[in-house]
Design an enzyme around this catalytic site. Sequence first.
Site, PDB file in Angstrom:
ATOM      1  N   LEU A 167     -14.500 116.121  84.804  1.00  0.00           N
ATOM      2  CA  LEU A 167     -14.335 114.947  83.944  1.00  0.00           C
ATOM      3  C   LEU A 167     -13.926 115.462  82.572  1.00  0.00           C
ATOM      4  O   LEU A 167     -14.412 116.518  82.134  1.00  0.00           O
ATOM      5  CB  LEU A 167     -15.655 114.177  83.824  1.00  0.00           C
ATOM      6  CG  LEU A 167     -16.166 113.450  85.067  1.00  0.00           C
ATOM      7  CD1 LEU A 167     -17.524 112.793  84.788  1.00  0.00           C
ATOM      8  CD2 LEU A 167     -15.182 112.392  85.540  1.00  0.00           C
ATOM      9  N   ASP A 168     -13.061 114.716  81.891  1.00  0.00           N
ATOM     10  CA  ASP A 168     -12.676 115.098  80.530  1.00  0.00           C
ATOM     11  C   ASP A 168     -13.912 115.148  79.625  1.00  0.00           C
ATOM     12  O   ASP A 168     -14.897 114.470  79.899  1.00  0.00           O
ATOM     13  CB  ASP A 168     -11.741 114.051  79.896  1.00  0.00           C
ATOM     14  CG  ASP A 168     -10.508 113.820  80.715  1.00  0.00           C
ATOM     15  OD1 ASP A 168     -10.091 114.742  81.421  1.00  0.00           O
ATOM     16  OD2 ASP A 168      -9.986 112.686  80.646  1.00  0.00           O
ATOM     17  N   ARG A 169     -13.767 115.864  78.527  1.00  0.00           N
ATOM     18  CA  ARG A 169     -14.898 115.967  77.600  1.00  0.00           C
ATOM     19  C   ARG A 169     -15.375 114.581  77.148  1.00  0.00           C
ATOM     20  O   ARG A 169     -16.566 114.335  77.010  1.00  0.00           O
ATOM     21  CB  ARG A 169     -14.475 116.798  76.377  1.00  0.00           C
ATOM     22  CG  ARG A 169     -15.632 117.083  75.453  1.00  0.00           C
ATOM     23  CD  ARG A 169     -15.417 118.380  74.719  1.00  0.00           C
ATOM     24  NE  ARG A 169     -14.385 118.250  73.714  1.00  0.00           N
ATOM     25  CZ  ARG A 169     -14.620 118.073  72.412  1.00  0.00           C
ATOM     26  NH1 ARG A 169     -15.858 117.999  71.966  1.00  0.00           N
ATOM     27  NH2 ARG A 169     -13.637 117.998  71.563  1.00  0.00           N
TER      28      ARG A 169
END
Length: 262
Positions: A124-126
């Site tokens: 998952l993106d930050r």
Amino acid sequence: MPGGHLEPPDQSGPGASAGSEHSGERLQKVLARVGIGSRRACEELIADGLVTVNGSVAELGCRVDPERDQVEVEGVAVGIRPGLVHYLLNKPVGVVTTASDPQGRPTVVQLVPPEPRVFPVGRLDRETEGLLLLTNDGDLTHRVTHPSHGVEKEYLAEVVGSPSRAALRSLREGIQLDDGLTAPARVALVDRSLIRITIHEGRNRQVRRMMDAIGHPVTRLIRTRIGPITDRRLAPGEWRSLTPDELRSLETVVALGPDALR
Ligand code: URA
């Protein structure tokens, strides 16, 4: 009662062709330990010919080596290696999905027990929140992330403005991104700026790029489901182990493909 009168002698009989090494552990004991059912229920599965070891139908009384043997129940692989852990984490915003970050930012692996060492399943993106699996089960990781299995991922995306019906239709039909056309997605407008979207590809920043492409950039993105796995009560930053039932349904989805859930 199948198997009830067949309590085998302590050594495997001559008919126990699959996994019959004397040194292993009784198959029904191993299956019961990983949550397939009671020892008696597992004996019945074996007696009914529903369990295979390394591709051969197992016989009651056979023994397996949990480190080496591949076991399937009704065609679905069952992880029997001791020491495998499978965590579900609710990833908070600002945490990076990596095992270690050269820039020293907080990572998802710091939110779960340090031993045994686990790795995130996909990413998952930050700035994305929500459900993330972490495990030391490399085989399962491979199958969950491999595009051919098409494990569904569901997201809630809060976006700028309110997408029109035509914009939602284009998300459903496929969006031309710089790395190609997206596969059809399931899309519902939950509120004027809130979209539920289900995709089964795992392209980099895919949901954000799809929303950018329809002119409604994401302001908040939460993953709410991975295949059959969901949990509304897990707070951001919290983790728990998958239950045996969850693990089995995940194994089923990767064995059968995304249609298994529909
Ligand atoms: N799509 C995105 O854009 N970001 C994620 O983190 C996951 C899916």
